[in-house]
Design a protein around this motif. Structure first.
Motif, PDB file in Angstrom:
ATOM      1  N   MET A 114       0.915  -1.175  -0.001  1.00 22.00           N
ATOM      2  CA  MET A 114      -0.207   0.150  -0.030  1.00 22.00           C
ATOM      3  C   MET A 114       0.820   1.297  -0.190  1.00 22.00           C
ATOM      4  N   GLY A 115       1.991   1.247   0.856  1.00 28.26           N
ATOM      5  CA  GLY A 115       2.819   2.369   0.863  1.00 28.26           C
ATOM      6  C   GLY A 115       3.626   2.561  -0.552  1.00 28.26           C
ATOM      7  N   ARG A 116       3.857   1.711  -1.126  1.00 26.21           N
ATOM      8  CA  ARG A 116       4.266   1.703  -2.790  1.00 26.21           C
ATOM      9  C   ARG A 116       3.402   2.177  -3.582  1.00 26.21           C
ATOM     10  N   GLY A 142       1.321   4.424  -2.870  1.00 26.56           N
ATOM     11  CA  GLY A 142       1.055   5.926  -2.810  1.00 26.56           C
ATOM     12  C   GLY A 142      -0.163   5.882  -1.600  1.00 26.56           C
ATOM     13  N   VAL A 143      -0.398   4.797  -1.153  1.00 21.57           N
ATOM     14  CA  VAL A 143      -1.419   5.216   0.198  1.00 21.57           C
ATOM     15  C   VAL A 143      -0.820   5.831   1.241  1.00 21.57           C
ATOM     16  N   PRO A 144      -1.689   6.846   1.776  1.00 25.29           N
ATOM     17  CA  PRO A 144      -1.029   7.820   2.775  1.00 25.29           C
ATOM     18  C   PRO A 144      -0.614   6.808   4.104  1.00 25.29           C
ATOM     19  N   LEU A 145       0.246   7.120   4.817  1.00 28.61           N
ATOM     20  CA  LEU A 145       0.738   6.476   6.000  1.00 28.61           C
ATOM     21  C   LEU A 145      -0.310   6.251   6.637  1.00 28.61           C
ATOM     22  N   ILE A 146      -1.134   7.575   7.237  1.00 28.59           N
ATOM     23  CA  ILE A 146      -2.154   7.757   8.096  1.00 28.59           C
ATOM     24  C   ILE A 146      -3.309   6.685   7.819  1.00 28.59           C
ATOM     25  N   VAL A 147      -3.463   6.581   6.369  1.00 26.32           N
ATOM     26  CA  VAL A 147      -4.662   5.487   6.363  1.00 26.32           C
ATOM     27  C   VAL A 147      -3.969   4.087   6.421  1.00 26.32           C
ATOM     28  N   ILE A 148      -2.820   3.926   6.205  1.00 24.60           N
ATOM     29  CA  ILE A 148      -2.422   2.697   6.499  1.00 24.60           C
ATOM     30  C   ILE A 148      -2.389   2.355   8.107  1.00 24.60           C
ATOM     31  N   GLN A 149      -2.008   3.289   8.812  1.00 27.74           N
ATOM     32  CA  GLN A 149      -2.119   3.225   9.980  1.00 27.74           C
ATOM     33  C   GLN A 149      -3.600   3.019  10.767  1.00 27.74           C
ATOM     34  N   ARG A 150      -4.487   3.600  10.253  1.00 32.78           N
ATOM     35  CA  ARG A 150      -5.867   3.267  10.422  1.00 32.78           C
ATOM     36  C   ARG A 150      -6.083   1.701  10.115  1.00 32.78           C
ATOM     37  N   GLN A 151      -5.777   1.244   9.148  1.00 24.54           N
ATOM     38  CA  GLN A 151      -6.204   0.041   8.619  1.00 24.54           C
ATOM     39  C   GLN A 151      -5.777  -1.152   9.470  1.00 24.54           C
ATOM     40  N   VAL A 179      -4.924  -6.638   6.604  1.00 19.05           N
ATOM     41  CA  VAL A 179      -6.342  -5.607   6.454  1.00 19.05           C
ATOM     42  C   VAL A 179      -7.442  -6.249   5.947  1.00 19.05           C
ATOM     43  N   HIS A 180      -7.336  -7.158   5.085  1.00 22.26           N
ATOM     44  CA  HIS A 180      -8.306  -8.100   4.584  1.00 22.26           C
ATOM     45  C   HIS A 180      -9.092  -9.123   5.577  1.00 22.26           C
ATOM     46  N   ALA A 181      -8.250  -9.325   6.425  1.00 22.92           N
ATOM     47  CA  ALA A 181      -8.727 -10.253   7.579  1.00 22.92           C
ATOM     48  C   ALA A 181      -9.811  -9.513   8.878  1.00 22.92           C
ATOM     49  N   ARG A 182      -9.409  -8.308   8.812  1.00 22.73           N
ATOM     50  CA  ARG A 182     -10.110  -7.371  10.125  1.00 22.73           C
ATOM     51  C   ARG A 182     -11.434  -7.154   9.658  1.00 22.73           C
ATOM     52  N   ARG A 183     -12.267  -7.095  10.589  1.00 23.78           N
ATOM     53  CA  ARG A 183     -13.749  -6.789  10.565  1.00 23.78           C
ATOM     54  C   ARG A 183     -13.763  -5.192  10.225  1.00 23.78           C
ATOM     55  N   ALA A 184     -14.883  -5.030   9.508  1.00 24.85           N
ATOM     56  CA  ALA A 184     -15.006  -3.353   9.357  1.00 24.85           C
ATOM     57  C   ALA A 184     -15.461  -2.733  10.734  1.00 24.85           C
ATOM     58  N   ALA A 185     -15.033  -1.412  10.908  1.00 23.86           N
ATOM     59  CA  ALA A 185     -15.402  -0.869  12.033  1.00 23.86           C
ATOM     60  C   ALA A 185     -16.990  -0.487  11.697  1.00 23.86           C
ATOM     61  N   MET A 186     -17.513  -0.599  12.900  1.00 21.79           N
ATOM     62  CA  MET A 186     -18.931  -0.455  13.035  1.00 21.79           C
ATOM     63  C   MET A 186     -19.374   0.879  14.068  1.00 21.79           C
ATOM     64  N   ILE A 187     -20.072   1.631  13.329  1.00 19.13           N
ATOM     65  CA  ILE A 187     -20.392   2.875  14.136  1.00 19.13           C
ATOM     66  C   ILE A 187     -21.675   2.891  14.421  1.00 19.13           C
ATOM     67  N   PRO A 188     -22.249   2.981  15.535  1.00 18.17           N
ATOM     68  CA  PRO A 188     -23.586   2.737  16.067  1.00 18.17           C
ATOM     69  C   PRO A 188     -24.488   3.975  15.573  1.00 18.17           C
TER      70      PRO A 188
END
Length: 55
Positions: A1-3, A5-14, A39-48
């Motif tokens: 992802m870094g290669r 061009g995905v911003p580091l902050i986005v990768i951090q959150r993922q 990243v693919h194994a993580r569940r999507a964040a759920m917002i109430p």
């Protein structure tokens, strides 16, 4: 992802890191396939619904 061009902050959150420095260190030594798998194994964040409606 870094290669790609995905911003580091986005990768951090993922990856769920609270410290950007940790993400940077991980990206230096982790194979990109391992990052994608994580990243693919993580569940999507759920917002109430209440949080988005201001109830």
């Amino acid at each position: 992802m870094g290669r790609e061009g995905v911003p580091l902050i986005v990768i951090q959150r993922q990856l769920g890191h609270t410290n950007l420095g940790i993400t940077s260190i991980y990206l230096q030594g982790i194979d990109s396939t391992e990052i994608f798998d994580t990243v693919h194994a993580r569940r999507a964040a759920m917002i109430p619904v209440e949080a988005t409606l201001g109830l």
